[in-house]
Design a protein around this motif. Structure first.
Motif, PDB file in Angstrom:
ATOM      1  N   SER A  63      -7.881 -13.608   0.414  1.00  0.00           N
ATOM      2  CA  SER A  63      -9.040 -14.306   0.986  1.00  0.00           C
ATOM      3  C   SER A  63     -10.299 -13.458   0.869  1.00  0.00           C
ATOM      4  O   SER A  63     -11.378 -13.962   0.532  1.00  0.00           O
ATOM      5  N   VAL A  64     -10.164 -12.154   1.116  1.00  0.00           N
ATOM      6  CA  VAL A  64     -11.309 -11.252   0.970  1.00  0.00           C
ATOM      7  C   VAL A  64     -11.738 -11.194  -0.493  1.00  0.00           C
ATOM      8  O   VAL A  64     -12.938 -11.209  -0.809  1.00  0.00           O
ATOM      9  N   ALA A  65     -10.760 -11.152  -1.388  1.00  0.00           N
ATOM     10  CA  ALA A  65     -11.085 -11.119  -2.821  1.00  0.00           C
ATOM     11  C   ALA A  65     -11.848 -12.382  -3.218  1.00  0.00           C
ATOM     12  O   ALA A  65     -12.807 -12.325  -3.997  1.00  0.00           O
ATOM     13  N   ILE A  66     -11.433 -13.514  -2.659  1.00  0.00           N
ATOM     14  CA  ILE A  66     -12.116 -14.782  -2.950  1.00  0.00           C
ATOM     15  C   ILE A  66     -13.567 -14.720  -2.469  1.00  0.00           C
ATOM     16  O   ILE A  66     -14.507 -15.050  -3.209  1.00  0.00           O
ATOM     17  N   ALA A  75     -13.955  -8.180  -8.061  1.00  0.00           N
ATOM     18  CA  ALA A  75     -12.956  -8.000  -6.994  1.00  0.00           C
ATOM     19  C   ALA A  75     -11.573  -7.765  -7.578  1.00  0.00           C
ATOM     20  O   ALA A  75     -11.189  -8.367  -8.579  1.00  0.00           O
ATOM     21  N   TYR A  76     -10.842  -6.878  -6.906  1.00  0.00           N
ATOM     22  CA  TYR A  76      -9.502  -6.499  -7.363  1.00  0.00           C
ATOM     23  C   TYR A  76      -8.558  -6.421  -6.175  1.00  0.00           C
ATOM     24  O   TYR A  76      -8.930  -5.987  -5.079  1.00  0.00           O
ATOM     25  N   THR A  77      -7.317  -6.824  -6.393  1.00  0.00           N
ATOM     26  CA  THR A  77      -6.261  -6.586  -5.410  1.00  0.00           C
ATOM     27  C   THR A  77      -4.936  -6.400  -6.154  1.00  0.00           C
ATOM     28  O   THR A  77      -4.880  -6.535  -7.372  1.00  0.00           O
ATOM     29  N   ALA A  78      -3.916  -6.045  -5.409  1.00  0.00           N
ATOM     30  CA  ALA A  78      -2.599  -5.851  -6.013  1.00  0.00           C
ATOM     31  C   ALA A  78      -1.549  -6.223  -4.985  1.00  0.00           C
ATOM     32  O   ALA A  78      -1.757  -6.069  -3.777  1.00  0.00           O
ATOM     33  N   THR A  79      -0.411  -6.704  -5.480  1.00  0.00           N
ATOM     34  CA  THR A  79       0.663  -7.046  -4.555  1.00  0.00           C
ATOM     35  C   THR A  79       2.000  -7.069  -5.296  1.00  0.00           C
ATOM     36  O   THR A  79       2.094  -6.646  -6.441  1.00  0.00           O
ATOM     37  N   ALA A  80       3.007  -7.579  -4.609  1.00  0.00           N
ATOM     38  CA  ALA A  80       4.351  -7.702  -5.180  1.00  0.00           C
ATOM     39  C   ALA A  80       5.189  -8.579  -4.261  1.00  0.00           C
ATOM     40  O   ALA A  80       4.876  -8.727  -3.084  1.00  0.00           O
ATOM     41  N   SER A  81       6.217  -9.137  -4.828  1.00  0.00           N
ATOM     42  CA  SER A  81       7.306  -9.742  -4.068  1.00  0.00           C
ATOM     43  C   SER A  81       6.865 -10.668  -2.928  1.00  0.00           C
ATOM     44  O   SER A  81       6.070 -11.578  -3.132  1.00  0.00           O
ATOM     45  N   GLN A  82       7.363 -10.363  -1.724  1.00  0.00           N
ATOM     46  CA  GLN A  82       7.062 -11.218  -0.566  1.00  0.00           C
ATOM     47  C   GLN A  82       5.551 -11.319  -0.360  1.00  0.00           C
ATOM     48  O   GLN A  82       5.057 -12.319   0.151  1.00  0.00           O
ATOM     49  N   GLY A  83       4.835 -10.290  -0.778  1.00  0.00           N
ATOM     50  CA  GLY A  83       3.385 -10.268  -0.625  1.00  0.00           C
ATOM     51  C   GLY A  83       2.705 -11.369  -1.402  1.00  0.00           C
ATOM     52  O   GLY A  83       1.767 -12.024  -0.915  1.00  0.00           O
ATOM     53  N   LEU A  85       4.024 -14.158  -2.261  1.00  0.00           N
ATOM     54  CA  LEU A  85       4.335 -15.450  -1.632  1.00  0.00           C
ATOM     55  C   LEU A  85       3.457 -15.672  -0.408  1.00  0.00           C
ATOM     56  O   LEU A  85       2.996 -16.778  -0.148  1.00  0.00           O
ATOM     57  N   TYR A  86       3.227 -14.584   0.314  1.00  0.00           N
ATOM     58  CA  TYR A  86       2.430 -14.721   1.532  1.00  0.00           C
ATOM     59  C   TYR A  86       0.990 -15.092   1.195  1.00  0.00           C
ATOM     60  O   TYR A  86       0.304 -15.725   1.985  1.00  0.00           O
ATOM     61  N   MET A  87       0.505 -14.677   0.006  1.00  0.00           N
ATOM     62  CA  MET A  87      -0.866 -15.013  -0.367  1.00  0.00           C
ATOM     63  C   MET A  87      -0.940 -16.271  -1.240  1.00  0.00           C
ATOM     64  O   MET A  87      -1.997 -16.605  -1.766  1.00  0.00           O
ATOM     65  N   ALA A  88       0.190 -16.981  -1.363  1.00  0.00           N
ATOM     66  CA  ALA A  88       0.271 -18.062  -2.359  1.00  0.00           C
ATOM     67  C   ALA A  88      -0.842 -19.104  -2.224  1.00  0.00           C
ATOM     68  O   ALA A  88      -1.456 -19.512  -3.206  1.00  0.00           O
ATOM     69  N   GLU A  89      -1.124 -19.505  -0.999  1.00  0.00           N
ATOM     70  CA  GLU A  89      -2.127 -20.554  -0.806  1.00  0.00           C
ATOM     71  C   GLU A  89      -3.493 -20.095  -1.318  1.00  0.00           C
ATOM     72  O   GLU A  89      -4.210 -20.828  -2.017  1.00  0.00           O
ATOM     73  N   ALA A  90      -3.819 -18.834  -1.001  1.00  0.00           N
ATOM     74  CA  ALA A  90      -5.106 -18.299  -1.442  1.00  0.00           C
ATOM     75  C   ALA A  90      -5.121 -18.071  -2.960  1.00  0.00           C
ATOM     76  O   ALA A  90      -6.167 -18.163  -3.602  1.00  0.00           O
ATOM     77  N   ILE A  91      -3.955 -17.802  -3.537  1.00  0.00           N
ATOM     78  CA  ILE A  91      -3.876 -17.619  -4.996  1.00  0.00           C
ATOM     79  C   ILE A  91      -4.296 -18.904  -5.710  1.00  0.00           C
ATOM     80  O   ILE A  91      -5.062 -18.879  -6.666  1.00  0.00           O
TER      81      ILE A  91
END
Lengths: 427, 208
Positions: A63-66, A75-83, A85-91
């Motif tokens: 959301s902050v990246a958006i 803007a840059y971010t990084a994640t993995a796995s469950q992360g 999925l947790y950001m899926a809506e914002a993706i």
């Protein structure tokens, strides 16, 4: 500069060279070293004019990246796995709004059962979210893809995921040529946003759209990805000219021109596959490989050209589309529609199971002998599977499967946590 | 290709050891790849790391199953985990132990290795004395250079300097040098020759 370092450190340095203005991330294994590295670069002042924002979750990170991207910041971010999925809506929102955010995915499995090791289930879960997805074969390519990703995403106003195999690449020490700031500045121009939230010229971004316009907006996202099919090879060619090495592009072929059997895969396993190809070539087998770098957009025409002459294609896939088999092979069949080429999906390496040259060689031989199933599972321990199926047949409530399998393995003398060693036993 | 597998426990710097070895290989102009096993890395749990050294690009990403050398950072693993799996017939084994090889109950493995290819060194004690902490990884790399001859001690020293703060690095280097000298001098062999053996093919280098 050529150096020997951890993949995550090299990726952090590469991202910093791209001069991001906002970095927001929530740490999750195996992505952690990347965002820690960037945090250090910001705090030490090496990465200037960049705000590093600690957030409370992956949903907040995206959301902050958006928000940052919509205001015109790189803007840059990084994640993995469950992360992820947790950001899926914002993706989905980031791509729907056409915001050129770059995100590293340190590829890792998804629970349950919880598992921190590598496969592609996480990024595959978001393959249809409208993001460009690039997969790195080595840490050198991971470094290079981030530089290309900002350029590509900003040219098309689309977000880009750079997918890097967790642990296998993120935690591997190998030689990496990290370019100079001058080289990156010359390749990657300042971010000139195609849309920007500006109080002096107010606009609404993300308005509700009814049935009269929704399909057109969605189609435009598809059209932009089709443009990316042309731009990705152009940017890779320009990169080669400027940096002197091949990185990125839609796909990489290896000894496939005259091959009757071609192996297709995403990411770091391509290195192991190339070694197997060399071994089998030395034995006189006409085998080659194709690494798909751009999975979204899917390079259907390029793949049809690279694979069309082969008798068979073996797709080594690090994700399982439960209920059908493989994601990549499913897409590939579409690209090869109308051709006689047989396509086999080999599901491999789930949850960090080691993909060994010996096992790959066996499965390729089976394919060449026309004995390989349409969908198969590399080094699957069927004895363990059958024991659990038998328990489930005998009892309505046999207990949790994962725990029962661990007990079976311990009883058979196979150590828990053998992880990479698979059924080879505890080490 | 020269492949090294390092066994130890979480907290002993097993992963760092492989990383430093790869940096040393890089310093010598070789291609090197180090990576952790993808197992639990909690304090005390068995941990494995890997390092490949080669004169051209290393592409394979599979774990090392047929190592040319083993470094065992914790002797209690010898009978808990199948540490010797896949060891090359003329492979090397370096064990962190204050007890001689004969006392470790691995005579069968020692017997089938060439002379000078197995050694025990009290690396933890050396680390405690020089560094003040029971972290044997850098010490063992010094001994590894002397035993195998595949790496120069000065390359390992440079790698240690890259990995640790200056003061800590110098202490680790002092410990690694002492370990190198104990192995290299222990059987009267030249530094890095690594082939001379003790009476039964086993070389001892016990720290005081």
């Amino acid at each position: 500069m050529l150096k020997q370092c951890e993949g995550s450190v090299a990726i952090a340095e590469s991202v910093a060279l791209c001069r991001p203005e906002v970095i927001c991330a929530y740490p999750i294994t195996p992505q952690t070293h990347i965002v820690e590295g960037l945090g250090l670069l910001v705090k030490s002042g090496k990465l200037k004019s960049c705000e590093y924002i600690n957030v409370e979750s992956e949903f907040a990170a995206m959301s902050v990246a958006i928000g940052a991207s919509a205001c015109g910041a790189r803007a840059y971010t990084a994640t993995a796995s469950q992360g992820i999925l947790y950001m899926a809506e914002a993706i989905y929102n980031a791509s729907g709004l056409g915001l050129p955010i770059v995100m590293t995915v340190g590829n890792r499995s998804i629970g349950a059962p919880i598992n921190i090791w590598n496969d592609h289930t996480d990024s595959m879960a978001l393959r249809d979210a409208g993001w460009i997805q690039l997969y790195a074969e080595s840490n050198q390519e991971a470094v290079d893809l981030h530089i290309q990703a900002f350029r590509l995403g900003e040219a098309l106003s689309l977000p880009v995921m750079v997918c890097v195999d967790g642990f296998i690449l993120t935690h591997a020490y190998e030689r990496v040529d990290v370019p100079s700031q001058e080289q990156v500045d010359a390749y990657l121009p300042r971010f000139e946003p195609r849309q920007v939230v500006d109080p002096d010229e107010p606009v609404t971004i993300g308005a509700m759209v009814g049935p009269e316009a929704f399909m057109e907006v969605r189609y435009l996202a598809h059209a932009r990805q089709m443009q990316a099919l042309e731009l990705i090879p152009e940017l890779a060619a320009e990169f080669r000219g400027a940096f002197g090495r091949d990185s990125g592009g839609l796909l990489h072929t290896y000894r496939s021109e005259d091959a009757e059997t071609i192996v297709v895969a995403l990411g770091s396993v391509n290195g192991t596959i190339k070694d197997v190809v060399d071994e089998m070539r030395a034995e006189g087998v006409k085998i080659g490989s194709v690494a798909i770098c751009s999975f979204r957009p899917f390079p259907s025409a390029a793949l049809a050209g690279a694979l069309g002459h082969a008798a068979r294609v073996v797709v080594v896939e690090k994700s399982l589309s439960v209920g059908i088999g493989g994601n990549v092979s499913h897409n590939l069949k579409m690209a090869l529609a109308g051709r006689a080429t047989r396509v086999h999906a080999v599901i491999a390496g789930l949850g960090g199971r080691a993909i060994t040259m010996a096992s790959l060689k066996k499965v390729f031989r089976r394919a060449i002998e026309d004995r390989l199933e349409a969908v198969s599972f590399l080094d699957l321990n069927m004895e363990v599977v059958n024991r659990q199926l038998e328990r489930e047949r005998l009892e309505r409530r046999p207990g949790p499967a994962a725990e029962a399998i661990l007990r079976d393995l311990a009883g058979a003398g196979v150590g828990v946590g053998a992880g990479a060693n698979g059924k080879g036993g505890a080490r | 290709m020269f492949e090294v597998r390092i066994h130890g426990r979480g907290g002993q710097g097993v992963v760092t050891a492989a990383e430093m070895l790869s940096v040393a290989g890089f310093i010598e102009g070789r291609w090197a790849q180090a990576f952790p096993s993808f197992g639990s890395e909690r304090m005390g749990a068995p941990v494995v790391s890997f390092c490949r050294l080669h004169d051209s690009e290393i592409r394979a990403r599979e774990p090392i199953t047929a190592p040319d050398a083993l470094i065992i950072q914790d002797p209690t693993l010898l009978h808990q985990v199948r540490v010797f799996d896949g060891l090359a017939p003329a492979g090397y084994v370096l064990i962190n132990s204050s007890r001689p090889i004969e006392a470790l109950g691995i005579g069968e493995v020692a017997a089938r290795l060439p002379k000078g290819h197995m050694a025990a060194i009290a690396a933890t004690e050396l680390a405690v004395r020089h560094v003040g902490r029971p972290v044997p990884n850098a010490v063992l790399l010094g001994a590894f250079c002397a035993m195998t001859g595949v790496m120069k001690l000065e390359s390992v020293e440079a790698a240690i300097r890259q990995k640790f703060r200056p003061a800590l690095a110098e202490k680790n280097i002092a410990a690694a040098r002492e370990a190198f000298g104990m192995i290299a001098g222990g059987a009267g062999a030249g530094a890095g020759a690594g082939m001379a053996g003790g009476e039964d093919g086993v070389r001892h280098a016990e720290a005081v």
